[in-house]
Design a protein around this motif. Structure first.
Motif, PDB file in Angstrom:
ATOM      1  N   GLN A 130       0.844  -1.186   0.000  1.00 38.69           N
ATOM      2  CA  GLN A 130       0.000   0.000   0.000  1.00 38.69           C
ATOM      3  C   GLN A 130       0.884   1.242   0.000  1.00 38.69           C
ATOM      4  N   LYS A 131       0.515   2.220  -0.809  1.00 37.25           N
ATOM      5  CA  LYS A 131       1.323   3.429  -0.932  1.00 37.25           C
ATOM      6  C   LYS A 131       0.911   4.466   0.105  1.00 37.25           C
ATOM      7  N   ILE A 132       1.890   4.883   0.903  1.00 41.07           N
ATOM      8  CA  ILE A 132       1.668   5.892   1.919  1.00 41.07           C
ATOM      9  C   ILE A 132       2.496   7.129   1.552  1.00 41.07           C
ATOM     10  N   ALA A 133       1.849   8.285   1.529  1.00 42.94           N
ATOM     11  CA  ALA A 133       2.538   9.537   1.206  1.00 42.94           C
ATOM     12  C   ALA A 133       3.146  10.141   2.469  1.00 42.94           C
ATOM     13  N   PHE A 134       4.306  10.765   2.309  1.00 39.97           N
ATOM     14  CA  PHE A 134       4.965  11.461   3.416  1.00 39.97           C
ATOM     15  C   PHE A 134       5.304  12.888   2.983  1.00 39.97           C
ATOM     16  N   ILE A 135       5.013  13.836   3.858  1.00 39.66           N
ATOM     17  CA  ILE A 135       5.471  15.211   3.678  1.00 39.66           C
ATOM     18  C   ILE A 135       6.308  15.558   4.902  1.00 39.66           C
ATOM     19  N   ILE A 136       7.599  15.809   4.675  1.00 37.56           N
ATOM     20  CA  ILE A 136       8.525  16.161   5.757  1.00 37.56           C
ATOM     21  C   ILE A 136       8.919  17.622   5.558  1.00 37.56           C
ATOM     22  N   LEU A 137       8.684  18.470   6.542  1.00 38.12           N
ATOM     23  CA  LEU A 137       8.984  19.892   6.358  1.00 38.12           C
ATOM     24  C   LEU A 137       9.640  20.495   7.594  1.00 38.12           C
ATOM     25  N   ASP A 138      10.540  21.423   7.327  1.00 40.33           N
ATOM     26  CA  ASP A 138      11.169  22.218   8.388  1.00 40.33           C
ATOM     27  C   ASP A 138      11.565  23.554   7.782  1.00 40.33           C
ATOM     28  N   GLY A 139      12.325  24.354   8.522  1.00 43.47           N
ATOM     29  CA  GLY A 139      12.689  25.683   8.048  1.00 43.47           C
ATOM     30  C   GLY A 139      13.633  25.695   6.870  1.00 43.47           C
ATOM     31  N   LYS A 140      14.181  24.526   6.514  1.00 39.63           N
ATOM     32  CA  LYS A 140      15.122  24.463   5.389  1.00 39.63           C
ATOM     33  C   LYS A 140      14.500  23.897   4.115  1.00 39.63           C
ATOM     34  N   GLY A 141      13.255  23.422   4.218  1.00 44.15           N
ATOM     35  CA  GLY A 141      12.626  22.903   3.012  1.00 44.15           C
ATOM     36  C   GLY A 141      11.579  21.843   3.294  1.00 44.15           C
ATOM     37  N   ALA A 142      11.190  21.140   2.222  1.00 44.74           N
ATOM     38  CA  ALA A 142      10.172  20.087   2.333  1.00 44.74           C
ATOM     39  C   ALA A 142      10.570  18.913   1.457  1.00 44.74           C
ATOM     40  N   LEU A 143      10.220  17.716   1.911  1.00 48.03           N
ATOM     41  CA  LEU A 143      10.479  16.498   1.140  1.00 48.03           C
ATOM     42  C   LEU A 143       9.152  15.772   0.923  1.00 48.03           C
ATOM     43  N   PHE A 144       8.924  15.319  -0.311  1.00 40.30           N
ATOM     44  CA  PHE A 144       7.728  14.556  -0.663  1.00 40.30           C
ATOM     45  C   PHE A 144       8.164  13.143  -1.017  1.00 40.30           C
ATOM     46  N   GLY A 145       7.629  12.167  -0.290  1.00 43.91           N
ATOM     47  CA  GLY A 145       8.046  10.785  -0.509  1.00 43.91           C
ATOM     48  C   GLY A 145       6.882   9.816  -0.518  1.00 43.91           C
ATOM     49  N   ILE A 146       7.173   8.613  -0.970  1.00 51.19           N
ATOM     50  CA  ILE A 146       6.195   7.524  -1.018  1.00 51.19           C
ATOM     51  C   ILE A 146       6.819   6.293  -0.364  1.00 51.19           C
ATOM     52  N   LEU A 147       6.046   5.613   0.481  1.00 45.98           N
ATOM     53  CA  LEU A 147       6.468   4.337   1.053  1.00 45.98           C
ATOM     54  C   LEU A 147       5.513   3.266   0.554  1.00 45.98           C
ATOM     55  N   ALA A 148       6.055   2.230  -0.102  1.00 43.38           N
ATOM     56  CA  ALA A 148       5.246   1.104  -0.583  1.00 43.38           C
ATOM     57  C   ALA A 148       5.902  -0.171  -0.082  1.00 43.38           C
ATOM     58  N   GLY A 149       5.322  -0.777   0.956  1.00 44.11           N
ATOM     59  CA  GLY A 149       5.959  -1.940   1.564  1.00 44.11           C
ATOM     60  C   GLY A 149       7.268  -1.527   2.201  1.00 44.11           C
ATOM     61  N   ASN A 150       8.360  -2.163   1.768  1.00 41.08           N
ATOM     62  CA  ASN A 150       9.685  -1.807   2.278  1.00 41.08           C
ATOM     63  C   ASN A 150      10.428  -0.867   1.336  1.00 41.08           C
ATOM     64  N   ASN A 151       9.764  -0.450   0.278  1.00 41.75           N
ATOM     65  CA  ASN A 151      10.408   0.405  -0.714  1.00 41.75           C
ATOM     66  C   ASN A 151       9.981   1.856  -0.532  1.00 41.75           C
ATOM     67  N   LYS A 152      10.962   2.719  -0.370  1.00 41.45           N
ATOM     68  CA  LYS A 152      10.655   4.143  -0.235  1.00 41.45           C
ATOM     69  C   LYS A 152      11.231   4.894  -1.440  1.00 41.45           C
TER      70      LYS A 152
END
Length: 409
Positions: A140-162
């Protein structure tokens, strides 16, 4: 018919896996063949021809005959393919003895749900079904948004694969006491840059997780980061409501970027484990809500639910994965009308109705879930296949027989 992504295909593969795993052959006549998506059919056919020549040297006459027959059957099946399907091909073929002590030959072909990258061929006393088990354990695909004062990261986790989809780099000004008479100007600039940053994140989130032109169908969303930025994002009017509904967890972490991505995955593991349960809970609760509000927009039981499906009345149909009920069809020899009966598998007796009504002629029988899936293109209904491993699922199975639906009107 619109489906929960691959829901019915997964169910069919699961049932095939369970069936093949119980079959034991005599000798080494059970062929398991896996063809990756980039393999040419002609190459596989040549390999089988070589195997056919080798099998001719098997000493046991019975085993030799079974192996040769299985290889020849696979060769014949491959003649129907001019090229390998996009995701590859899996074929199982062999001879075994059934529960009635009769010899039976089986040949099953499966087109996988995602591309195969490796080939496999073996003759054994059993089918090698591990690859089917891997397919059942869908990523199952899970979206991640990681953000702080230096920027943002957009990622996907599918099983053990990111996978990192995009990195946005910024340098947001921090609060400070400097400025004197310019303090208000510094504060205004800080707020303006944070607002623009949040706006950009909202745009990118729509682009990577909701756009019709990408393949990132996500089951849930995790937002992580230090400080208050993530809360500003969630409360922003620009943040898409469809994404807000998919939020699984909001996590406080001390880092952004890739380190933050890894930490967010680690800290949300318990939430991700519950995702399947959450999905089941939502659909069953929507069914219970219709009953509680007495809207009349619900139906349950095999006969009522299947009739509503046939007539195009169902918006959603919910099926327990282990629903062992047969749909038995009889034909009235006088009127030629079709009569349908539903029986539990261990209670099935095709002659029962014939004794009650001699005019009836037995026509066919089929598992209810198989029948729903086979007729999926005739109705515009969403199919949900659930377990009884959640309290809601167990209540649905026990109280409503494991089959029900929500009506369109």
């Amino acid at each position: 018919m619109e489906l929960y992504p691959d829901e019915t295909e997964l169910w069919k593969i699961k049932k095939t896996y369970q069936y093949l795993s119980t079959i034991k052959g005599n000798g080494t006549s059970m062929i398991s063949l896996v063809i990756p998506s980039n393999e040419h059919i002609s190459k596989v056919s040549k390999m089988l021809s070589d195997e056919l020549a080798t099998a001719s040297n098997i000493k046991s006459r019975i085993n030799r005959s079974s192996v040769l027959s299985a290889i020849s059957s696979v060769q014949q099946k491959l003649k129907y393919y001019t090229k390998t399907p996009n995701n590859g091909l899996i074929i199982y073929c062999g001879t075994f003895t059934d529960e009635n002590n009769k010899e039976k030959k089986i040949l099953i072909e499966i087109e996988p749900l995602k591309p195969l990258n490796s080939s496999f061929y073996i003759c054994d006393s059993k089918f090698h079904t591990n690859i089917l088990l891997e397919m059942i354990q869908v990523d199952q695909k899970i979206a991640f948004i990681i953000l702080d004062g230096k920027g943002a990261l957009f990622g996907i986790l599918a099983g053990n694969n990111k996978e990192i989809l995009y990195k946005l780099n910024v340098n947001l000004p921090k609060k400070h006491g400097r400025g004197g008479q310019s303090a208000l100007r510094f504060s205004r600039i800080r707020i303006e840059k944070r607002t623009n940053f949040i706006r950009k994140i909202c745009e990118l989130a729509d682009q990577y997780y909701l756009s019709d032109f990408n393949k990132n169908f996500i089951e849930g969303l995790v937002i992580a980061g230090p400080a208050d930025l993530k809360n500003e994002l969630i409360s922003s009017e620009l943040f898409n409501e469809k994404l807000r509904e998919k939020i699984l967890s909001i996590i406080d972490i001390s880092y952004g970027g890739e380190i933050g991505f890894n930490k967010a995955i680690e800290n949300s593991s318990s939430v991700l484990d519950q995702l399947k349960c959450i999905k089941e809970k939502k659909i069953i609760e929507s069914f219970f809500d219709e009953i509680e509000k007495d809207t009349g927009k619900y139906v349950y039981g095999c006969e009522e639910t299947c009739n509503s499906l046939t007539n195009g009345f169902l918006s959603k149909i919910i099926l327990w994965e282990n629903l062992e009920i047969e749909r038995m069809v009889y034909i009235d020899s006088f009127t030629n009308l079709e009569i349908v009966k539903f029986k539990k598998i261990n209670e099935c007796d095709k002659t029962e109705c014939l004794d009650e009504n001699p005019k009836l002629v037995f026509s066919a029988k089929c598992n209810v879930i198989d029948w729903v899936i086979e007729n999926k293109n005739k109705c515009e209904t969403q199919i949900y296949i659930i377990t009884d491993r959640t309290p809601e699922g167990a209540q649905f199975v026990k109280g409503f027989g494991g089959i029900g639906g929500i009506l369109k009107f």
